[in-house]
Design a protein around this motif. Structure first.
Motif, mmCIF file in Angstrom:
data_model
loop_
_atom_site.group_PDB
_atom_site.id
_atom_site.type_symbol
_atom_site.label_atom_id
_atom_site.label_comp_id
_atom_site.label_asym_id
_atom_site.label_seq_id
_atom_site.Cartn_x
_atom_site.Cartn_y
_atom_site.Cartn_z
ATOM 1 N N ALA A 127 0.952 -1.284 0.072
ATOM 2 C CA ALA A 127 -0.202 0.307 0.035
ATOM 3 C C ALA A 127 1.162 1.355 0.698
ATOM 4 O O ALA A 127 0.638 2.121 -0.544
ATOM 5 C CB ALA A 127 -1.275 0.593 1.831
ATOM 6 N N ALA A 128 1.868 0.909 0.927
ATOM 7 C CA ALA A 128 3.341 2.149 0.704
ATOM 8 C C ALA A 128 3.803 2.868 -0.408
ATOM 9 O O ALA A 128 3.807 3.909 -1.240
ATOM 10 C CB ALA A 128 4.184 2.196 1.723
ATOM 11 N N ARG A 129 4.440 1.824 -0.812
ATOM 12 C CA ARG A 129 4.038 1.636 -2.782
ATOM 13 C C ARG A 129 3.529 2.232 -3.774
ATOM 14 O O ARG A 129 4.027 2.851 -4.325
ATOM 15 C CB ARG A 129 4.612 0.268 -3.377
ATOM 16 N N GLN A 130 2.410 1.791 -3.476
ATOM 17 C CA GLN A 130 1.415 2.378 -4.091
ATOM 18 C C GLN A 130 0.974 3.414 -3.865
ATOM 19 O O GLN A 130 0.466 4.109 -4.943
ATOM 20 C CB GLN A 130 0.265 1.578 -4.244
ATOM 21 N N LEU A 131 1.023 4.050 -2.951
ATOM 22 C CA LEU A 131 1.116 5.949 -2.499
ATOM 23 C C LEU A 131 1.302 6.230 -3.526
ATOM 24 O O LEU A 131 1.023 7.956 -3.480
ATOM 25 C CB LEU A 131 0.466 5.853 -1.059
ATOM 26 N N GLN A 132 3.073 5.491 -3.252
ATOM 27 C CA GLN A 132 3.886 6.659 -3.850
ATOM 28 C C GLN A 132 3.080 7.545 -5.247
ATOM 29 O O GLN A 132 3.531 8.197 -5.619
ATOM 30 C CB GLN A 132 5.381 6.123 -4.260
ATOM 31 N N ARG A 133 2.790 6.294 -5.869
ATOM 32 C CA ARG A 133 2.231 6.736 -7.738
ATOM 33 C C ARG A 133 0.812 8.077 -7.830
ATOM 34 O O ARG A 133 0.353 7.499 -8.479
ATOM 35 C CB ARG A 133 2.197 5.291 -7.951
ATOM 36 N N GLY A 134 0.258 7.381 -6.384
ATOM 37 C CA GLY A 134 -0.539 8.990 -5.711
ATOM 38 C C GLY A 134 -2.471 8.495 -5.208
ATOM 39 O O GLY A 134 -2.686 9.201 -4.525
ATOM 40 N N THR A 198 -10.455 3.784 -0.429
ATOM 41 C CA THR A 198 -9.285 4.762 -1.599
ATOM 42 C C THR A 198 -8.770 5.737 -0.434
ATOM 43 O O THR A 198 -9.177 6.462 -0.044
ATOM 44 C CB THR A 198 -9.747 4.911 -2.978
ATOM 45 N N ILE A 199 -7.378 5.736 -0.795
ATOM 46 C CA ILE A 199 -6.574 6.964 -0.154
ATOM 47 C C ILE A 199 -5.406 7.302 -0.896
ATOM 48 O O ILE A 199 -4.758 6.922 -1.806
ATOM 49 C CB ILE A 199 -5.889 6.376 0.868
ATOM 50 N N ASP A 200 -5.857 9.252 -1.128
ATOM 51 C CA ASP A 200 -5.233 9.724 -1.889
ATOM 52 C C ASP A 200 -4.008 10.102 -2.043
ATOM 53 O O ASP A 200 -3.349 9.648 -0.212
ATOM 54 C CB ASP A 200 -6.098 10.639 -2.517
ATOM 55 N N ALA A 201 -2.823 10.828 -1.908
ATOM 56 C CA ALA A 201 -1.574 11.024 -1.875
ATOM 57 C C ALA A 201 -1.344 11.696 -0.612
ATOM 58 O O ALA A 201 -0.756 11.839 0.193
ATOM 59 C CB ALA A 201 -1.113 11.555 -2.703
ATOM 60 N N ASN A 202 -2.842 12.755 -0.047
ATOM 61 C CA ASN A 202 -2.931 13.693 1.184
ATOM 62 C C ASN A 202 -3.669 12.592 2.033
ATOM 63 O O ASN A 202 -3.613 14.074 3.323
ATOM 64 C CB ASN A 202 -3.978 14.740 0.469
ATOM 65 N N GLY A 203 -3.699 11.532 1.897
ATOM 66 C CA GLY A 203 -4.177 10.567 2.854
ATOM 67 C C GLY A 203 -5.535 10.829 2.909
ATOM 68 O O GLY A 203 -6.494 10.474 4.340
ATOM 69 N N LEU A 204 -6.104 11.889 2.226
ATOM 70 C CA LEU A 204 -8.324 11.654 2.319
ATOM 71 C C LEU A 204 -8.696 10.572 1.781
ATOM 72 O O LEU A 204 -8.288 9.430 0.512
ATOM 73 C CB LEU A 204 -8.167 13.047 1.175
ATOM 74 N N VAL A 205 -9.789 9.754 2.569
ATOM 75 C CA VAL A 205 -9.664 8.628 2.600
ATOM 76 C C VAL A 205 -11.816 8.811 1.518
ATOM 77 O O VAL A 205 -12.064 9.936 2.164
ATOM 78 C CB VAL A 205 -9.996 7.701 3.541
#
Length: 393
Positions: A127-134, A198-205
């Motif tokens: 999840a952390a790796r995917q979050l790096q993509r957006g 879904t979590i975006d790059a800013n941590g919004l859910v």
């Protein structure tokens, strides 16, 4: 077999193997037969272990294949398809290993893959790796896994890991103290309704529809994501765990207790094939050899993923169609002229057994495909029905 410079069998083994690696597997078998099995190097192309050694990112392949056969695991998908029809996979194609949903089997195959050079990443790491993509999409099971790992993580968290954990805990505060739901047997108790997010790059859910509830029990819905190195490249490796519902006891066809439960849930016929130590089998080989595949009906929730897969194979020259929709079902078997079944010598107990696969029968019509129970299964169901054991499959 004459060539411009003499006999084919006098060519260097490396060259023969390179040529064989470009041929469909049935042509290699024909070549072996035509040369009266005198070209021994061809066996390296025919054996699944030889294929994994030459094209896969794995070390200790023989040990890996032994464990897979013992626990009923097999390679499937595009990498298995490329064994039958070279060129069907690309360098970035996943290696998909399917295993029955038995904890000891899953762990045995996982350990064997790790000993063969595969590194798996946890749900939190992925999840952390995917979050790096957006952004990242998380199912209920993945969130429970992340919460559990976060409670036990001893090392310092990466910033993306912290963002994921904080987002999950904000959306579902009960996951802050997941320890209270952990049973003594290691499983997680019921925790109420948890919908995907879904979590975006800013941590919004954002909360998403609960697609998982609509998944049929025949689907292979659990994946351990990993990777291995080959030739300076990182190659994706996935351990796919078949899905069975223990709350629904049923007198099922024996093959439905194996990886074939997953194979029958695939979206199209060209990837309905398996490779393991003792068997190489393609259910629709002749159709796939013509770069054609039947598509099967899938859930609406999987339409986008299915369409993406279809487009990927169209770029590789495949065309897709629907099976005939006549009044009658089209009967098929593992031993008919449309399949490709290669049985190989192997020591010890291997699953699924060769006899199980040899006796496999199924039928298709339009967008539907289904297994035909063997007569022994039908008889068992009829007998046990008298005692209140009802089978729904």
């Amino acid at each position: 077999m004459p060539t411009a410079k003499g006999l084919f069998r006098l060519l260097p083994n490396e060259l023969i193997l390179q040529i064989a690696g470009l041929l469909p597997i049935t042509d290699v078998l024909s070549l072996k037969s035509a040369t009266y099995s005198s070209i021994r190097i061809l066996q390296c192309r025919i054996l699944p272990s030889g294929y994994l050694k030459s094209t896969g990112p794995f070390v200790n392949v023989d040990d890996l294949m032994d464990v897979m056969a013992k626990h009923g695991a097999a390679v499937s998908g595009s990498r298995a398809l490329a064994y039958f029809l070279p060129g069907s996979a690309v360098n970035t194609s996943d290696w998909d290993i399917y295993v029955p949903p038995i904890s000891t089997s899953v762990m045995a195959v996982k350990n064997a893959l790790e000993h063969s050079g595969v590194t798996f990443e946890s749900c939190l790491q992925r999840a952390a790796r995917q979050l790096q993509r957006g952004s990242v999409f998380l199912t209920a099971n993945q969130m429970i896994s992340i919460a559990h790992e976060a409670n036990h993580l001893k090392r310092a968290w990466l910033s993306q890991e912290q963002t994921v954990v904080d987002a999950v805990r904000r959306r579902y505060p009960a996951l802050r103290n997941i320890g209270r739901y952990t049973r003594s047997n290691g499983s997680i108790g019921w925790m109420g309704d948890i919908s995907p997010i879904t979590i975006d790059a800013n941590g919004l859910v954002s909360t998403m529809p609960r697609y998982e509830e609509g998944y049929p029990s025949t689907m292979a819905a659990r994946v351990l994501y990993g990777s291995a190195r080959k030739g300076g490249r990182t190659v994706p490796v996935q351990l796919v765990v078949g899905s069975l519902d223990p709350r629904k006891p049923s007198i099922a066809e024996p093959l439905y207790s194996t990886i074939f439960r997953s194979i029958f849930s695939f979206y199209a016929s060209h990837v309905q094939c398996i490779l393991t130590k003792h068997v190489a089998f393609h259910m629709y080989y002749m159709l796939a050899a013509q770069k054609t595949a039947y598509t099967w009906r899938v859930l609406q929730a999987l339409q986008d993923k299915t369409e993406a897969a279809i487009q990927k194979y169209k770029q590789r020259g495949f065309q897709f169609t629907t099976a005939p929709r006549g009044a009658d079902w089209n009967l098929r078997s593992a031993q008919d002229r449309y399949s490709c079944l290669i049985e190989l010598e192997a020591d010890g107990q291997c699953y699924p057994t060769q006899s199980q696969i040899r006796d496999l029968r199924w039928e298709h019509k339009g967008g539907s495909i289904r297994l035909i129970p063997q007569s022994t299964t039908v008889e068992a169901r009829a007998e046990l029905l008298k005692f209140g054991i009802i089978s729904g499959q």
